[in-house]
Design an enzyme around this catalytic site. Structure first.
Site, PDB file in Angstrom:
ATOM      1  CE1 TYR A  26      -3.576  -2.363   5.020  1.00  0.00           C
ATOM      2  CE2 TYR A  26      -3.036  -0.061   4.582  1.00  0.00           C
ATOM      3  CZ  TYR A  26      -3.388  -1.323   4.126  1.00  0.00           C
ATOM      4  OH  TYR A  26      -3.563  -1.529   2.783  1.00  0.00           O
ATOM      5  CB  SER A  64      -0.887   0.020   1.246  1.00  0.00           C
ATOM      6  OG  SER A  64      -1.543   1.273   1.380  1.00  0.00           O
TER       7      SER A  64
END
Length: 258
Positions: free
Chosen positions: A161, A148
């Protein structure tokens, strides 16, 4: 010109919905012989992915398993053994936790970090390790890891995350050295992807989407299909001189500090 995935055996983890489904169906559309569809809990959605894969002419094999479990990773690899090899492995399974950012330190626990890392980082490592032997039997072996842009900018759904995706990008560098010369591995770092994950946000979903479009230089909110094309590029022979890279596909959002 032959299709990029002609006669390929492809494994996609986290393939029941979203980007994973788009990659699985895209590989079938580009000539794959077989696509192994892994899911953790969404059996019905995995079956829909399989239906679409078959519709595009490839054999579909559904494999239940949580990549956080090493035994399940071994089972995913075992499901590919009848084909004799794996040509492309897409490590797409991932998870996040409730939003918690730099000013919300008390909202994240050690267990939150461990749970996210167990899937995003350890799960990816275990999947690669389990599939390595079959990948080495291919003459075009490639691994694509879904990371990501949060792992680059530190601005994601939670600190846990973002940190896990940064760790994933670094691990890909290490694996690129260890798996060479037989296997390539690269990391794909998308930005916002308009998936069903945002449905739980209710009316806030549209606001988030509009904000992304407004702040992104390309003025788009990417769909799974938009990003799947980039993943499939990294996994095919068109990228046969690319390894150890993190390719950001965020429509330029990081340039705005988003």
């Amino acid at each position: 010109m032959k299709p990029p995935y002609e006669n390929a055996v492809v494994v996609v983890t986290g393939a029941s919905t979203g980007l994973g489904r788009a990659i699985a169906v895209g590989a079938a559309d580009q000539g794959a012989k077989a696509v192994l569809i892994n899911y953790a809990s969404s059996q019905g959605e995995a079956q829909e992915t399989a239906r679409q894969v078959r519709e595009h002419g490839a054999e579909a094999v559904i494999v239940q398993g949580d990549v956080a479990s090493d035994a399940d990773c071994q089972a995913i690899a075992a499901a590919a053994e009848p084909f004799g090899r794996i040509d492309a492995l897409f490590c797409n399974a991932g998870k996040t936790t409730r939003p918690a950012h730099a000013h919300q330190l008390d909202k994240l626990s050690a267990d939150d970090f461990v749970d996210v890392y167990r899937v995003n980082v350890v799960g990816t490592f275990q999947t690669v390790r389990a599939c390595r032997d079959l990948l080495e039997k291919s003459d075009r072996a490639a691994i694509v890891v879904t990371s990501s842009v949060a792992g680059v900018t530190g601005n994601g759904s939670s600190m846990a995350y973002s940190a896990s995706k940064a760790a994933l990008n670094t691990m890909v560098l290490t694996l690129a050295r260890g798996l060479a010369p037989k296997i390539r591995i690269n990391s794909l770092a998308p930005g916002f992807i308009d998936t069903g994950w945002f449905d739980k946000l209710g009316p806030h979903r549209d606001k988030i989407r509009e904000s992304v479009i407004e702040r992104t230089p390309l003025q788009v909110a990417s769909t799974p299909g938009d990003i799947a094309g980039t993943a499939l590029f990294l996994g095919c022979e068109a990228a046969n001189r690319v390894t150890g890279e993190t390719l950001i596909a965020d429509a330029g959002l990081r340039m705005t500090g988003g």
